[in-house]
Design a protein around this motif. Sequence first.
Motif, PDB file in Angstrom:
ATOM      1  N   PHE A  99       0.883  -1.289  -0.002  1.00 33.29           N
ATOM      2  CA  PHE A  99      -0.012  -0.105   0.039  1.00 33.29           C
ATOM      3  C   PHE A  99       0.859   1.169   0.050  1.00 33.29           C
ATOM      4  CE2 PHE A  99      -2.719  -3.118   1.724  1.00 33.29           C
ATOM      5  CZ  PHE A  99      -3.852  -3.086   0.974  1.00 33.29           C
ATOM      6  N   PHE A 113      -5.291  -2.848  -2.884  1.00 37.55           N
ATOM      7  CA  PHE A 113      -6.654  -3.090  -2.814  1.00 37.55           C
ATOM      8  C   PHE A 113      -7.044  -3.995  -3.923  1.00 37.55           C
ATOM      9  CE2 PHE A 113      -6.861   1.066  -0.540  1.00 37.55           C
ATOM     10  CZ  PHE A 113      -7.175   0.462   0.592  1.00 37.55           C
ATOM     11  N   ILE A 173      -7.047   2.604   4.973  1.00 35.08           N
ATOM     12  CA  ILE A 173      -7.855   1.133   4.656  1.00 35.08           C
ATOM     13  C   ILE A 173      -9.124   1.203   5.214  1.00 35.08           C
ATOM     14  CG2 ILE A 173      -7.929  -1.276   5.388  1.00 35.08           C
ATOM     15  CD1 ILE A 173      -4.529  -1.255   5.273  1.00 35.08           C
ATOM     16  N   TYR A 186     -10.524  -5.083  11.841  1.00 35.70           N
ATOM     17  CA  TYR A 186      -9.238  -4.750  11.723  1.00 35.70           C
ATOM     18  C   TYR A 186      -8.300  -5.095  12.822  1.00 35.70           C
ATOM     19  CZ  TYR A 186     -11.925  -1.268   8.880  1.00 35.70           C
ATOM     20  OH  TYR A 186     -12.835  -0.705   7.784  1.00 35.70           O
TER      21      TYR A 186
END
Length: 448
Positions: A99, A113, A173, A186
């Motif tokens: 990322f 993603f 995110i 998460y």
Amino acid sequence: MTNISNFVQVNGEDFTVNGKKLLFRGFGLGTWMNLEHFMIGLAGTDSMIKQAFADVYGKERSDKFFDRFLLEFVDERDFAYLKSLGVNSLRIAFNYKYFLDDQNPEQYNEQGFVYLDHVVSLCEKYGIYAILDMHCVPGGQNPDWHCDTNSGLPLFWEYSALRDTAIGLWGHIARHYRKNPWVAAYDIVNEPSLVKDAKVFNEFYRKVIAEIRKNDPHHIIFIEGNRFTTDFSMIEPVEDPQVAYEFHFYPFVDEPAVLSPEMDRRRRKEIFKISFDKLLAIRSKYKRPVWCGEFGLDLNPDMIPFQVGIIEDMVEQCEINEVSWALWTYKDSACMGFVYPKEETPWRQLTGRIRQVWNQQEEQAMGEALVDYMANTYFKPISEEFRYPLQFRMRSIMQVICVEQNLKPFLQELPWEEAYRLPESFHFDQCEISEELERMVRKYTLEG
């Protein structure tokens, strides 16, 4: 306004969805968006392995290889099988490097993603909850290979700039998944260890929770403890109502005798109960639900019935205490995986040759022996406590050598056309399934 009725939520000491109690029962998806050497059968850390491919085949071909690997490691057939097992959750491990670029930490790479959404969309289609696990953070949250550290040091806890980078990424995110009820939670950082400063530890969790809540007020957030998520003595309670706690259950680390067939099973269960109860105490301490986010074994083909019994004894501790669980791992190269490529597949043929000259167990033993040799030869003998962190640093040096001597030569012998087809070995129809593990899992997911 987001309708949260279908989101998994924290309710007292339980997880609930639509007001009904939920126990997560599932797997981790490891060695996918973060390669682990012993599980994938290739020497080195995630970044070292990718660099070895780039060195041998060139960056463009290496990128093409790993793009294929990431999109073909699991697919629709895997999820149809998971659904048939009655599995309701998947812990998805990923490396932060998908990322962001360490040289431009404020500029996010949306390509990450593409891969994460590939699996999350399959979770949604098959009604399986995804739990997103940042398995690697900048600088490394622990000293071991599985957080992609090249130093053997948990530098994440030493530099606030590294922590701020991870905090910002979690906000990014969370913004992406804020409306998706099939993303259940998460998992902020996998297995912190050698954290020395409680203030730093708690400040990080407070800041990352606050950053996530700027973008996503609804999803559950998992907090893990120190010492590879077994020590919560540093962790202060937080007020956020959707925070829960996660531990990992590998009791044989402290009690290796439980892995011996000579031990009476009743005695092993007693040891497991004592170990599990210590971890379970955090449920009462924080008055929140807990999740056993990892447990499992390196599987020996000659000892499968016995080892499945050990794994079942670990599952039983979760079930008896109504604790959610995730078995590590769903698929790998015939190490801890429930599903694995057949022995005749090109991947297994390659890694079989590599294992003739390298394996994780020998690497670990050599790291400890080299630290002792250095101390005894050039200094004075050192204590086990002093040696423990040093052996990780020694192994980080060894991994560089292993990549040069025990990975690159095998890739150099493999033509690009053959290398590019290696990910096909992980296609579901090219894999075997552990029948013994399947029966055990079904016992708790479908019959329990």
